[in-house]
Design a protein around this motif. Structure first.
Motif, short mmCIF file in Angstrom:
data_model
loop_
_atom_site.label_atom_id
_atom_site.label_comp_id
_atom_site.label_asym_id
_atom_site.label_seq_id
_atom_site.Cartn_x
_atom_site.Cartn_y
_atom_site.Cartn_z
N ILE A 153 0.84 -1.21 0.00
CA ILE A 153 0.00 0.00 0.00
C ILE A 153 0.88 1.25 0.00
O ILE A 153 0.58 2.23 -0.69
CB ILE A 153 -0.98 0.00 1.19
CG1 ILE A 153 -1.95 -1.17 1.08
CG2 ILE A 153 -1.73 1.33 1.29
CD1 ILE A 153 -2.78 -1.22 -0.20
N GLY A 154 1.96 1.23 0.78
CA GLY A 154 2.87 2.37 0.79
C GLY A 154 3.46 2.66 -0.58
O GLY A 154 3.53 3.82 -1.00
N ALA B 10 0.69 4.13 -2.78
CA ALA B 10 0.44 5.53 -2.41
C ALA B 10 1.58 6.42 -2.93
O ALA B 10 1.33 7.51 -3.45
CB ALA B 10 0.28 5.68 -0.91
N SER C 205 -3.63 5.53 0.66
CA SER C 205 -3.01 4.98 1.85
C SER C 205 -4.06 4.63 2.91
O SER C 205 -4.06 3.52 3.46
CB SER C 205 -2.00 5.99 2.41
OG SER C 205 -1.30 5.46 3.50
N HIS D 3 -4.72 0.79 3.76
CA HIS D 3 -4.34 0.29 5.08
C HIS D 3 -5.57 -0.16 5.87
O HIS D 3 -5.54 -1.18 6.56
CB HIS D 3 -3.55 1.34 5.87
CG HIS D 3 -2.20 1.62 5.31
ND1 HIS D 3 -1.38 0.64 4.81
CD2 HIS D 3 -1.52 2.77 5.16
CE1 HIS D 3 -0.25 1.17 4.38
NE2 HIS D 3 -0.32 2.48 4.58
#
Length: 137
Positions: free
Chosen positions: A16-17, A20, A53, A57
């Motif tokens: 996810i990081g 993003a 993000s 998350h």
């Protein structure tokens, strides 16, 4: 040593990081290439990447979809702001008080910030350990 569940949670957090970060970069470049001032382009890109993000998350990294947005969103905003301040502070301190170049030091700062953000997200923003926090179904 971390357990298997934490390892995979950390791996999902990393995915996810990266998504993003790519979203942020792509939007900033696209907007600046279309004549938008870099500061505004970066702001729009950051805000858009924030939502990638947050939802990534919330639903993928931490499986906290049954927690209310009223609980998780303000907490994640706080985590994001703390992460930005931590990152920026370390960067400015490094540049001011060391001879380490940004291209060498920044990756370490990013890793430290990501680790801190993971811990705060897991233990605070998307904490699913207390069943009383879960929204009624």
């Amino acid at each position: 040593m971390i357990n298997r569940q934490t390892f995979w949670q950390l791996a999902r957090f990393g995915v996810i990081g990266v998504l993003a970060a790519l979203t942020h970069y792509a939007i900033a470049i696209l907007l600046t290439n279309h004549g938008i001032a870099a500061g505004w382009a970066n702001l729009v890109a950051f805000v858009t990447a924030f939502w990638v993000s947050y939802f990534g998350h919330r639903y993928f990294s931490f499986d906290a979809g049954d927690l209310s947005h009223q609980q998780t969103l303000p907490r994640f905003i706080l985590v994001a702001v703390i992460g930005f301040i931590f990152n920026e502070t370390l960067l400015l301190l490094m540049l001011r008080f060391t001879t380490i170049s940004i291209d060498i030091g920044l990756p370490f700062i990013i890793i430290l910030t990501a680790a801190m953000t993971f811990i705060l997200s897991r233990q605070f923003a998307f904490d699913t350990t207390d069943s009383d926090k879960r929204a009624p179904r």
